[in-house]
Design an enzyme around this catalytic site. Sequence first.
Site, PDB file in Angstrom:
ATOM      1  CE  LYS A   1      -4.612   3.262  -1.682  1.00  0.00           C
ATOM      2  NZ  LYS A   1      -5.696   3.175  -0.692  1.00  0.00           N
TER       3      LYS A   1
ATOM      4  CG  ASP B   1     -10.788  -2.660   0.472  1.00  0.00           C
ATOM      5  OD1 ASP B   1     -10.404  -2.025   1.473  1.00  0.00           O
ATOM      6  OD2 ASP B   1     -10.331  -2.485  -0.664  1.00  0.00           O
TER       7      ASP B   1
ATOM      8  CG  ASP C   1      -6.054  -3.821  -2.601  1.00  0.00           C
ATOM      9  OD1 ASP C   1      -4.832  -3.741  -2.802  1.00  0.00           O
ATOM     10  OD2 ASP C   1      -6.649  -3.159  -1.747  1.00  0.00           O
TER      11      ASP C   1
ATOM     12  CG  ASP D   1      -9.589  -1.492   5.183  1.00  0.00           C
ATOM     13  OD1 ASP D   1     -10.176  -0.483   4.737  1.00  0.00           O
ATOM     14  OD2 ASP D   1      -9.078  -2.347   4.441  1.00  0.00           O
TER      15      ASP D   1
ATOM     16  N   GLY E   1      -8.801 -15.316 -13.247  1.00  0.00           N
ATOM     17  CA  GLY E   1      -7.926 -14.163 -13.194  1.00  0.00           C
ATOM     18  C   GLY E   1      -7.260 -13.879 -14.507  1.00  0.00           C
ATOM     19  CG  HIS E   2      -5.426 -10.740 -17.346  1.00  0.00           C
ATOM     20  ND1 HIS E   2      -5.543 -11.297 -18.602  1.00  0.00           N
ATOM     21  CD2 HIS E   2      -4.580  -9.685 -17.479  1.00  0.00           C
ATOM     22  CE1 HIS E   2      -4.799 -10.606 -19.454  1.00  0.00           C
ATOM     23  NE2 HIS E   2      -4.210  -9.628 -18.794  1.00  0.00           N
TER      24      HIS E   2
ATOM     25  CB  CYS F   1      -0.972  -0.008   1.177  1.00  0.00           C
ATOM     26  SG  CYS F   1      -2.667  -0.214   0.628  1.00  0.00           S
TER      27      CYS F   1
ATOM     28  CG  ASP G   1     -13.098   0.757   3.194  1.00  0.00           C
ATOM     29  OD1 ASP G   1     -12.078   1.412   2.915  1.00  0.00           O
ATOM     30  OD2 ASP G   1     -13.648   0.810   4.305  1.00  0.00           O
TER      31      ASP G   1
END
Length: 734
Positions: free
Chosen positions: A403, A474, A451, A612, A524-525, A400, A433
């Site tokens: 960010k 979140d 995220d 959070d 997913g990717h 984080c 969130d």
Amino acid sequence: MKRGEAVFQKTVVLVGAGNSHLVFVRRWRMRPVPGVAVIWINTQDTIPYSAMTPACLNGEAAREEITIDLVRLARSAGIRLVVGAAERIDPVERLVHVPDRPPLRFDVLSLNVGSVSRPLVDPVQWEGSIPLRPLGRLLDRCEAWIARLEKQPRPFHCVVVGGGASGCELSAALARRCEHLPRFRLTVVEAHERLLPRFPSWASARFTQRLSEAGVTVLTQCRVVGGSPGRLVLDDGQELECDAAIWATPGVAPPLLRNSGLPVDAEGFLRVHSTLQVEQFPHLFAAGDCITLLDHPELPHNGVYAVRQGPVLYDNILSYLQKRPLRSFRPQRRCLYLLNLSNGQAVGSYGRWTFSGRWVRRWKERIDRRWLMSFEPPASMAASAVPETEESPLMRCGGCGAKVPGHVLHKVLSRLEVPRDPRILLGLSEGEDAAVLQVVPDGPVHVQTVDYFRAFTDDPYLLGQGAAIHALSDLYAMNAVPLAALAIATLPFARGPIQEQMLHELLAGAQSIFTAEEVVLAGGHTTEGPELALGFALTGLAQPSALFRKNALQVGHNLVLTKPLGTGALWAAWMRSACPARHWRELVQHTLQSNRAAARIAAGLNLRACTDITGFGLAGHLLEMLDASRLSARLFIHRVPLLEGFEMAVRQGIVSTLHADNAKWECRIHGSAPLPSWLFDPQTCGGLLLAVPPDQTDDLLAQLRAAGYLHAAVIGQTIPLQGTAPHIELLAST
């Protein structure tokens, strides 16, 4: 970096942290090889230096003075450290099996795992049975019973089994350390006719004299053949009653070697050529106490030779990878031994020469400390802890800490013209969130979040775990039950097998969390990029009336933080090789603690105000709640829980690269100068911030602590809005 450029071509795995591997890592730090990744597996993240263990035991040196910090050393060398025990090696498939994680693939593997002690009384059945190895556990056990004796004196008999170099040094150290305990007795048992049977007789006589002067009983030509808790049996039938037995007998080969089907001699030691390659497997190397050199089978197993093998090991592994000729290790004809008498003097031996005195002790001290200092991170790495400037940017943080700054995000979102949709109950404009969608009228709502961040660690498995926990937070911060996850992964450019290994570790780490949290990894990717990154898109379900909200604060409620702050600065310190192992250990434990139980406890008490603490830090996220609720808050500075090591990192000038942007909220914080750094520290896998009525606070804290949130604390309270804009007021005391 150009697309298609191969970052990683080969992987070298080191198993064990013996002297040869320490030398390898030190050399790698000075001269790494582009395109080669090194993974270092060891059971502990710190190791005491064996030559200084007696000095620590006798009180001459503190524990931290003799400890090699593998976390800082590995990071300073650009090597990935995996703390765990190698259970099995598959030399054909080229895999190392480590508990609780996927097997690690290698192109070349090196073993420097030493030998293991063989106590005749199981330490599990009797805590007084203390193996010589691992040395860290030996020191812990000895310190424990010495502390008990100092607090409650009683008769205590310790027997050191083995009168070689280790046994003699430990005996002398214990004699000095316990000389103030009048009811303490020490006995040394040696199978040969004299102590130090491999050393010149004068050295043996000097140690015998030293132990005699200290009141130590020495039994030679005696062998311990068995025993039970509190009792040792000698080969002549005599029994020794004792309260502790330290097994300083010659080490035996670790079971890992035979269990892996590797070529070993009759005693279980690896059969190794002079190039340090394992017989039959040229891609396996080995050094130190765990090997038998085929050209020198009589060579004793000790660390003196392991140090000399280190440079040969480094050169030969690189030569093997580059398909160049390898060189042979030739053991030195004479070895220098310096043994601590624990009376201010030391005994030295070099071939047939022996000598002793205080000057020898000083000489040994200089050699030992120079060895330890050689594994400290270079001063140039600490210099990177200066504040960021335009001219000298810091290494950018991951997690984080990577960010986009909050003020940038808010400006962009305010400029977007997003059409309203009645199915979106909460979206961009509400600043929650996660987004809340009403898919089925009058049914549960769908709560969605995404995220994604750059790696905050060099361990893909840990990154997978941390990214999953962080993304799930979140949903927990809104009292949603997670249902499914989609992964978004970026892998560095590398050969296919290395990318496969990395992706497997990433997703296996995430899956370990999702399984525990009852979440389905649905797809997913993946893409390639210049660095490792991972994120998740998550969907959860919730009842609209039970949602946690940022705008639900009420005046007079207590603010409870469930987990300590400090991850931003500590991960930044780790990046700079400035995070000690003990702090890193707590940091990882904190990172892997889910907010799931805390959210359930809050829901059970019908609490509604929650967020959070993540990238914008405590100040940023608390101000979001205050703005949404049109209230202010008071924080109690000395009640805010912090991770151990956070303040030390800040004193060194180490903060997250997002810290300065988060600090732009300082104009809305009153009452303290300078402002505490923890206000602006971005959190990866941070805790929940809950608002709770005063009459429910004790119940909430009790339940949180029972659930494992041991640092949960009341850090403040809400107060009425004063003026036009909510603010945070800091109080030094409550």
